[in-house]
Design a protein around this motif. Sequence first.
Motif, PDB file in Angstrom:
ATOM      1  N   GLY A 188       0.889  -1.269   0.113  1.00 55.70           N
ATOM      2  CA  GLY A 188       0.705   0.181  -0.100  1.00 55.70           C
ATOM      3  C   GLY A 188       0.438   1.278  -0.127  1.00 55.70           C
ATOM      4  O   GLY A 188       0.501   2.008  -0.709  1.00 55.70           O
ATOM      5  N   ALA A 189       1.987   1.087   1.131  1.00 55.99           N
ATOM      6  CA  ALA A 189       3.106   2.354   1.486  1.00 55.99           C
ATOM      7  C   ALA A 189       3.330   2.243  -0.131  1.00 55.99           C
ATOM      8  O   ALA A 189       3.725   3.691  -1.106  1.00 55.99           O
ATOM      9  CB  ALA A 189       3.305   2.049   1.996  1.00 55.99           C
ATOM     10  N   PHE A 190       4.047   1.847  -1.599  1.00 52.63           N
ATOM     11  CA  PHE A 190       4.627   1.577  -2.316  1.00 52.63           C
ATOM     12  C   PHE A 190       3.278   2.691  -3.077  1.00 52.63           C
ATOM     13  O   PHE A 190       3.943   2.996  -4.334  1.00 52.63           O
ATOM     14  CB  PHE A 190       5.425   0.881  -2.798  1.00 52.63           C
ATOM     15  N   ILE A 191       2.506   2.101  -3.949  1.00 49.36           N
ATOM     16  CA  ILE A 191       0.966   2.385  -5.489  1.00 49.36           C
ATOM     17  C   ILE A 191       0.993   3.592  -4.564  1.00 49.36           C
ATOM     18  O   ILE A 191       1.059   4.529  -5.266  1.00 49.36           O
ATOM     19  CB  ILE A 191       0.190   1.420  -3.998  1.00 49.36           C
ATOM     20  N   LEU A 192       1.097   4.294  -2.735  1.00 50.71           N
ATOM     21  CA  LEU A 192       0.658   5.671  -2.635  1.00 50.71           C
ATOM     22  C   LEU A 192       2.116   6.322  -3.387  1.00 50.71           C
ATOM     23  O   LEU A 192       1.414   7.593  -3.667  1.00 50.71           O
ATOM     24  CB  LEU A 192       0.735   5.901  -1.175  1.00 50.71           C
ATOM     25  N   ALA A 193       2.964   6.062  -2.364  1.00 50.86           N
ATOM     26  CA  ALA A 193       4.197   6.247  -3.306  1.00 50.86           C
ATOM     27  C   ALA A 193       3.993   6.480  -4.904  1.00 50.86           C
ATOM     28  O   ALA A 193       4.134   8.072  -6.016  1.00 50.86           O
ATOM     29  CB  ALA A 193       5.512   6.144  -3.245  1.00 50.86           C
ATOM     30  N   ALA A 194       4.152   5.976  -5.503  1.00 49.56           N
ATOM     31  CA  ALA A 194       3.981   5.964  -7.271  1.00 49.56           C
ATOM     32  C   ALA A 194       2.836   6.543  -7.301  1.00 49.56           C
ATOM     33  O   ALA A 194       2.933   7.317  -8.464  1.00 49.56           O
ATOM     34  CB  ALA A 194       3.669   4.261  -7.377  1.00 49.56           C
ATOM     35  N   ALA A 195       1.717   6.506  -7.201  1.00 54.05           N
ATOM     36  CA  ALA A 195       0.705   7.615  -7.772  1.00 54.05           C
ATOM     37  C   ALA A 195       0.871   8.726  -7.338  1.00 54.05           C
ATOM     38  O   ALA A 195       0.619   9.789  -7.885  1.00 54.05           O
ATOM     39  CB  ALA A 195      -0.930   7.466  -6.573  1.00 54.05           C
ATOM     40  N   CYS A 196       1.877   9.597  -6.016  1.00 53.91           N
ATOM     41  CA  CYS A 196       1.939  10.540  -5.666  1.00 53.91           C
ATOM     42  C   CYS A 196       3.377  11.061  -7.011  1.00 53.91           C
ATOM     43  O   CYS A 196       2.497  12.574  -7.484  1.00 53.91           O
ATOM     44  CB  CYS A 196       3.020  10.959  -4.577  1.00 53.91           C
ATOM     45  N   VAL A 197       4.020  10.506  -7.258  1.00 55.44           N
ATOM     46  CA  VAL A 197       5.406  10.999  -8.135  1.00 55.44           C
ATOM     47  C   VAL A 197       3.929  10.554  -9.442  1.00 55.44           C
ATOM     48  O   VAL A 197       4.787  11.465 -10.279  1.00 55.44           O
ATOM     49  CB  VAL A 197       6.023  10.004  -7.941  1.00 55.44           C
ATOM     50  N   SER A 198       3.322  10.301 -10.182  1.00 58.76           N
ATOM     51  CA  SER A 198       2.663  10.254 -10.830  1.00 58.76           C
ATOM     52  C   SER A 198       1.920  11.862 -10.912  1.00 58.76           C
ATOM     53  O   SER A 198       2.131  12.313 -12.747  1.00 58.76           O
ATOM     54  CB  SER A 198       1.550   9.235 -11.287  1.00 58.76           C
ATOM     55  N   ARG A 199       2.107  12.529 -10.628  1.00 58.21           N
ATOM     56  CA  ARG A 199       1.410  13.958 -10.346  1.00 58.21           C
ATOM     57  C   ARG A 199       2.277  14.764 -11.174  1.00 58.21           C
ATOM     58  O   ARG A 199       1.639  15.759 -11.854  1.00 58.21           O
ATOM     59  CB  ARG A 199       0.720  14.171  -9.917  1.00 58.21           C
ATOM     60  N   VAL A 200       3.453  14.926 -11.632  1.00 60.98           N
ATOM     61  CA  VAL A 200       4.250  15.583 -12.630  1.00 60.98           C
ATOM     62  C   VAL A 200       3.937  15.616 -14.040  1.00 60.98           C
ATOM     63  O   VAL A 200       3.634  16.725 -14.133  1.00 60.98           O
ATOM     64  CB  VAL A 200       5.784  14.432 -11.726  1.00 60.98           C
ATOM     65  N   TRP A 201       3.696  13.982 -14.376  1.00 63.10           N
ATOM     66  CA  TRP A 201       3.247  14.110 -15.560  1.00 63.10           C
ATOM     67  C   TRP A 201       1.860  13.723 -15.842  1.00 63.10           C
ATOM     68  O   TRP A 201       0.990  14.393 -17.279  1.00 63.10           O
ATOM     69  CB  TRP A 201       3.551  12.900 -16.188  1.00 63.10           C
ATOM     70  N   PHE A 202       0.733  13.932 -14.922  1.00 59.61           N
ATOM     71  CA  PHE A 202      -0.905  13.372 -14.613  1.00 59.61           C
ATOM     72  C   PHE A 202      -0.911  15.265 -14.746  1.00 59.61           C
ATOM     73  O   PHE A 202      -1.692  14.505 -13.661  1.00 59.61           O
ATOM     74  CB  PHE A 202      -1.394  12.109 -14.663  1.00 59.61           C
ATOM     75  N   ASP A 203      -1.268  15.941 -15.070  1.00 59.44           N
ATOM     76  CA  ASP A 203      -1.405  17.736 -14.131  1.00 59.44           C
ATOM     77  C   ASP A 203      -2.632  18.200 -14.584  1.00 59.44           C
ATOM     78  O   ASP A 203      -3.021  19.170 -14.276  1.00 59.44           O
ATOM     79  CB  ASP A 203      -0.146  17.752 -13.843  1.00 59.44           C
ATOM     80  N   GLY A 204      -3.396  17.227 -15.504  1.00 58.15           N
ATOM     81  CA  GLY A 204      -4.842  17.242 -16.244  1.00 58.15           C
ATOM     82  C   GLY A 204      -5.524  16.733 -15.410  1.00 58.15           C
ATOM     83  O   GLY A 204      -5.536  16.389 -14.051  1.00 58.15           O
TER      84      GLY A 204
END
Length: 398
Positions: free
Chosen positions: A82-98
């Motif tokens: 769960g902690a890893f998935i949460l980290a991945a979702a957060c960092v993805s916001r750099v590219w998926f900002d729409g």
Amino acid sequence: MTGLHTAQSRLLMVAVVAVSLNLRPAIAAIGPLTGLILDTTGMGSTGIGLLTMLPVFLMGVGAMSVRLLRKALGEKFGIGCGAFILAAACVSRVWFDGGIGLLATAAGAGVGISIVQALAPSFIKRNFAENTGRAIGLFSTGIVSGAAIAAASAAGLADRFGWAPALALWAVPALLALAIWSVASRAAASEAPASSLPVETPAFWRNPRSWSLLVFFGIGTGAFMLVMAWLPPFYVERGQSPQTAGYLLAGLTFVEALTALGLAAFIHHFPDRRGPLVTCLVLVLAGLACLLIEPLMLAVPAVLLLGAGIGILFPLSIIVAIDHVRNPTIAGDFTAFVQGGGYIIASLVPLMAGALRDVFADLSQAWMLMAIGIVGLILLALRYSPESYRTFRQSLLS
């Protein structure tokens, strides 16, 4: 603590708190940045409400799937996942900002949060048996502390790096928490994946008390989500800067953290939870009254009252549910039932507030509806006597 030495138990508690610190920033950082996100993405207030609704809704789905998660992943490995998935979702916001990207990453964050929150209660009860109330209090303190830090830092980080990188930066503490967890949880007691003996789960849904606790948790957590999502925009609409609005939310969540920590220290003095429950609900009601009567002049009292009330209410709602069941695995399943439906109810609150804001261009109606809900919770809380716990346990055996 089961099977662990004192030094190991302290390290494990540090790991639990480190993980819990990351369970709200992905949501709490949105409120202070609402104006920037609206200007950039064109999302309406209902869309902003969805950014809060999706993770909370998925928390509910995850809680209701706790037996499947425990069977598939086990408690220790599952919390790490769960902690890893949460980290991945957060960092993805750099590219998926729409708009669509933000909703997708909000859903990803919700999946990670939901796995951790579904598995944590039974893990905590298993490893901190005689101190479960204190451990849940510290876990909850970590949750609201993470929200406070995110709210206070969001506007400043956005000014320096942009709002999308400011949201993505929360991947760093999530990965750090994962590293601490990987070390600290090695010797912990945990129900493993499918190899463990099954425990028959009672039919909680047949008992009215189960539904009472579910509704209680849902409305109480809805108050937490409502102020976290909409308090900053509410004050920005009244002429405050985004930084000031963020500081108000940070102050509120800081008070939540202090009161949750105080609850962890003193809850064992209150085997009858009704006194603390009614007290915190009255505080929340008074804070909502401040927002309705004179939000600018009474901003500080509103923050203090809401923070103190919600800071006690959130962890105490979980503690009361756990009090009803003694077996750690069944307690985890029961807490998952209560939190599952409760989070689904809570997820609708910020969405409803966003819809009301689109219609009325104001949030006063949302504060009023929540105040009515809090009055209902006071009436429910008066019924939660220790004797009723024993009656509930007996009903599960029949």
